[in-house]
Each structure stands twice: as structure tokens, then as C-alpha cells.
Design a protein around this motif. Structure first.
Motif, PDB file in Angstrom:
ATOM      1  N   ALA A  17       0.824  -1.218   0.000  1.00 23.40           N
ATOM      2  CA  ALA A  17       0.000   0.000   0.000  1.00 23.40           C
ATOM      3  C   ALA A  17       0.860   1.271   0.000  1.00 23.40           C
ATOM      4  O   ALA A  17       0.574   2.197  -0.766  1.00 23.40           O
ATOM      5  N   PRO A  18       1.925   1.334   0.818  1.00 24.20           N
ATOM      6  CA  PRO A  18       2.770   2.533   0.742  1.00 24.20           C
ATOM      7  C   PRO A  18       3.412   2.706  -0.641  1.00 24.20           C
ATOM      8  O   PRO A  18       3.511   3.830  -1.152  1.00 24.20           O
ATOM      9  N   ASN A  69      -6.379   8.027  -0.664  1.00 25.28           N
ATOM     10  CA  ASN A  69      -5.562   7.271   0.286  1.00 25.28           C
ATOM     11  C   ASN A  69      -6.396   6.182   0.949  1.00 25.28           C
ATOM     12  O   ASN A  69      -5.956   5.030   1.069  1.00 25.28           O
ATOM     13  N   LYS A  70      -7.631   6.522   1.356  1.00 23.91           N
ATOM     14  CA  LYS A  70      -8.516   5.536   1.985  1.00 23.91           C
ATOM     15  C   LYS A  70      -8.892   4.432   1.005  1.00 23.91           C
ATOM     16  O   LYS A  70      -9.016   3.264   1.383  1.00 23.91           O
ATOM     17  N   ALA A  71      -9.091   4.788  -0.276  1.00 24.29           N
ATOM     18  CA  ALA A  71      -9.458   3.792  -1.284  1.00 24.29           C
ATOM     19  C   ALA A  71      -8.316   2.805  -1.516  1.00 24.29           C
ATOM     20  O   ALA A  71      -8.547   1.605  -1.679  1.00 24.29           O
ATOM     21  N   VAL A  72      -7.088   3.308  -1.537  1.00 22.39           N
ATOM     22  CA  VAL A  72      -5.930   2.416  -1.739  1.00 22.39           C
ATOM     23  C   VAL A  72      -5.750   1.504  -0.530  1.00 22.39           C
ATOM     24  O   VAL A  72      -5.454   0.308  -0.679  1.00 22.39           O
ATOM     25  N   TRP A  73      -5.959   2.035   0.661  1.00 29.99           N
ATOM     26  CA  TRP A  73      -5.774   1.264   1.884  1.00 29.99           C
ATOM     27  C   TRP A  73      -7.043   0.502   2.294  1.00 29.99           C
ATOM     28  O   TRP A  73      -7.046  -0.175   3.325  1.00 29.99           O
ATOM     29  N   SER A  74      -8.121   0.559   1.516  1.00 29.55           N
ATOM     30  CA  SER A  74      -9.412  -0.004   1.925  1.00 29.55           C
ATOM     31  C   SER A  74      -9.369  -1.511   2.178  1.00 29.55           C
ATOM     32  O   SER A  74     -10.090  -2.016   3.029  1.00 29.55           O
ATOM     33  N   LYS A  75      -8.541  -2.227   1.458  1.00 28.89           N
ATOM     34  CA  LYS A  75      -8.447  -3.679   1.646  1.00 28.89           C
ATOM     35  C   LYS A  75      -7.218  -4.081   2.448  1.00 28.89           C
ATOM     36  O   LYS A  75      -6.817  -5.233   2.451  1.00 28.89           O
ATOM     37  N   PRO A  98      -6.083  -2.564  -4.337  1.00 29.02           N
ATOM     38  CA  PRO A  98      -6.911  -2.748  -5.544  1.00 29.02           C
ATOM     39  C   PRO A  98      -6.048  -2.797  -6.805  1.00 29.02           C
ATOM     40  O   PRO A  98      -5.034  -2.098  -6.896  1.00 29.02           O
ATOM     41  N   TYR A  99      -6.463  -3.631  -7.759  1.00 29.18           N
ATOM     42  CA  TYR A  99      -5.683  -3.798  -8.989  1.00 29.18           C
ATOM     43  C   TYR A  99      -5.606  -2.504  -9.784  1.00 29.18           C
ATOM     44  O   TYR A  99      -4.559  -2.166 -10.317  1.00 29.18           O
ATOM     45  N   ARG A 100      -6.719  -1.795  -9.890  1.00 29.58           N
ATOM     46  CA  ARG A 100      -6.765  -0.544 -10.640  1.00 29.58           C
ATOM     47  C   ARG A 100      -7.485   0.514  -9.810  1.00 29.58           C
ATOM     48  O   ARG A 100      -8.299   0.188  -8.966  1.00 29.58           O
ATOM     49  N   VAL A 101      -7.181   1.759 -10.121  1.00 31.41           N
ATOM     50  CA  VAL A 101      -7.866   2.861  -9.451  1.00 31.41           C
ATOM     51  C   VAL A 101      -8.033   3.987 -10.472  1.00 31.41           C
ATOM     52  O   VAL A 101      -7.160   4.239 -11.300  1.00 31.41           O
ATOM     53  N   ARG A 102      -9.213   4.611 -10.451  1.00 36.02           N
ATOM     54  CA  ARG A 102      -9.518   5.727 -11.356  1.00 36.02           C
ATOM     55  C   ARG A 102      -9.260   7.014 -10.596  1.00 36.02           C
ATOM     56  O   ARG A 102      -9.789   7.208  -9.490  1.00 36.02           O
TER      57      ARG A 102
END
Length: 145
Positions: A61-62, A88-94, A100-104
Motif C-alpha cells: 500500500a505505501p 488514500n482511503k481507497a488504496v488502503w481499503s483492503k 486494488p488492482y486498478r484505481v480511477r
């Protein structure tokens, strides 16, 4: 020795003005407005999966956040990149391991209001909620400002 003579033969038929421009030191050509100085907003899909491939679990995540920052710097050509807390919360959500594999994301190049800053522009990276990434392209967005 042979290489020098080949180069001399190639240049023998041409006159100097075709290759060299003689300008005085400090003399500039006519100023054009650079596209880099424009305030602009674009949406991108970032494939985080390939950017954190092979990373150990506690660094995933970092590293994803660092890669988003690097991507934004590359696309918008600004050194100052600010990441929104929702992204930041979306990347760390899991968790730290399962990024997550992809992020928009929406990258917006903005003028810096802080006079003390060495950079005239900064990039704000915000999260765009997205369920399906199929058929999405990089899009110019009309700025809300």
C-alpha cells in the motif's frame, strides 16, 4: 581514422547554416505559451497491480501511494503532488497487503497560492469511484474552478 573521413565526406556537400544556428548567449527565440503552465484536469485509470508486482506484503500500500505520486508527476509535469485523503482511503481499503488492482483518479494541475513555495503549480490527485474499468480512456475534464 576511417570514421573521421566518412563524417567529413558526409558534411562536405552542406553549408554550415543548415546544421548550426548561431545565437548570441542569453538570446531567446520568440516566447510561446507552454502547455505545462496551463491549468488542466484529466481523468486516468492507474494499473496499480503491475506497479507493485513483486513487493513484499508490508510495502504494497505505501508503494502504491508512491507510484500514484510518480504517475501524477510524470503526466502533469509538476514536482508538487498532493494526494486526497479519499484516494488514500481507497488504496488502503483492503489493507496493506491487498491493494486494488486498478484505481480511477482525477489529476488537476492548479496554481499554487502559497508564495513561499518554489513551485508555481501543483497537482491534486483525487479518487473517482468506479466499478468497471472496461472501455475507459484518459479524458480531459472541464475544470470546476
Amino acid at each position: 581514422m576511417e570514421h573521421e573521413s566518412i563524417g567529413a565526406d558526409l558534411l562536405a556537400g552542406f553549408e554550415a547554416p543548415f546544421f548550426f544556428v548561431n545565437m548570441a548567449k542569453g538570446q531567446k527565440t520568440d516566447k510561446k505559451r507552454s502547455a505545462i503552465t496551463e491549468v488542466v484536469t484529466r481523468e486516468f485509470t492507474i494499473n496499480l497491480h503491475k506497479r507493485i508486482h513483486g513487493m513484499s506484503f508490508k510495502r504494497r500500500a505505501p508503494r502504491a501511494i508512491d507510484q500514484i505520486r510518480k504517475f501524477a508527476e510524470l503526466q502533469m509535469k509538476t514536482k508538487d503532488v498532493r494526494i486526497d485523503s479519499r484516494l488514500n482511503k481507497a488504496v488502503w481499503s483492503k489493507g496493506i497487503r491487498n491493494v486494488p488492482y486498478r484505481v480511477r483518479v482525477r489529476l488537476s494541475r492548479r496554481r499554487n497560492d502559497d508564495e513561499d513555495s518554489p513551485h508555481k503549480l501543483y497537482t491534486l490527485v483525487t479518487y473517482v469511484p468506479c466499478t468497471n474499468f472496461k472501455k475507459l480512456t484518459n479524458v480531459n475534464v472541464d475544470s470546476e474552478e
